[in-house]
Design a protein around this motif. Structure first.
Motif: not given
Length: 247
Positions: A110-111, A152-157, A173-179, A227-230
């Protein structure tokens, strides 16, 4: 240029990326060791060192250009009967990023990655139809969406996979929380090219940035997720984990 010369040139270029048919990590990339208790700090330092190279990409490790980052299509369908489709999308100013938090856990694969951008510019060809702020929107053409102070707050699985007897990390998989603090838009050619109505509508939208962000947030999150997953999956799918992060 003669076709044979062109082909020879391309083959020579390819040989700088591959050795004996095998991708090789360029020597200018500092590798971090799994055994290093400061591995995450080391990775952050490596990313900082590589920042000048990220704009044009690093083909040796399948890192695509980030200035701009190009996408074929983004789509949005909201509960307010608003439909927006963007094609030939370009995300600009990504190189302004600052990494605020990074943690890679090789045990869970995980990242965690938190970043901020002072400005991200989204450009593309749009098709828009529906209702927003009591406006009946309809049009197609070119558009620009400016996103300001993006956090941007992300979690990669991921998971460990085997290929040709070697172990890879597969992030899928990537969860994204954005403000986003503020935004402005410019949709050209609304209302069949009526410039007065187009300008007035863009003005009303820009006076209500939070309404824009509320409606567009799923699409914006999707773009950053891509972007992040790629970036991450391309790199880790290209090399065994023990080559990217030697033991």
């Amino acid at each position: 240029m003669d076709l044979k010369i062109t082909l020879f040139f391309l083959i020579c270029c390819s040989c700088t990326v591959y050795s004996n048919g095998k991708a090789t990590i360029p020597s200018f990339i500092h590798l971090c060791k799994q055994s290093d208790p400061e591995m995450n700090k080391c990775i952050l330092n490596t990313v900082t060192e590589l920042k000048p190279n990220l704009a044009k990409g690093i083909p040796e490790i399948r890192l695509v250009p980030l200035s701009p980052f190009k996408m074929e299509k983004l789509s949005l369908k909201s509960g307010n009967n608003l439909e927006l489709e963007l094609t030939d999308v370009e995300l600009g100013n990504l190189m302004s990023f600052e990494i605020e938090h990074f943690n890679m856990d090789l045990g869970t694969v995980g990242v965690e990655l938190n970043m901020k951008f002072p400005l991200v510019e989204v450009k593309g060809k749009y098709k828009l139809k529906g209702h927003l702020l009591l406006l009946d929107l309809n049009g197609s053409g070119h558009c620009v969406i400016n996103l300001k102070d993006v956090v941007l707050k992300t979690k990669l699985y991921g998971k460990r996979t085997q290929k040709a007897g070697k172990e890879y990390l597969d992030f899928n998989k990537c969860d994204v929380d954005i403000q986003i603090s503020d935004a402005d838009v410019n949709f050209e050619n609304l209302f069949a090219g009526n410039k007065q109505l187009t300008d007035q509508t863009n003005g009303v939208l820009n006076e209500n940035p939070q309404a824009i962000l509320t409606e567009f947030q799923p699409m914006i999150s999707s773009s950053f997720r891509s972007v992040i997953l790629t970036v991450v999956s391309n790199v880790f799918n290209s090399f065994p984990v023990d080559e990217l992060l030697p033991k």
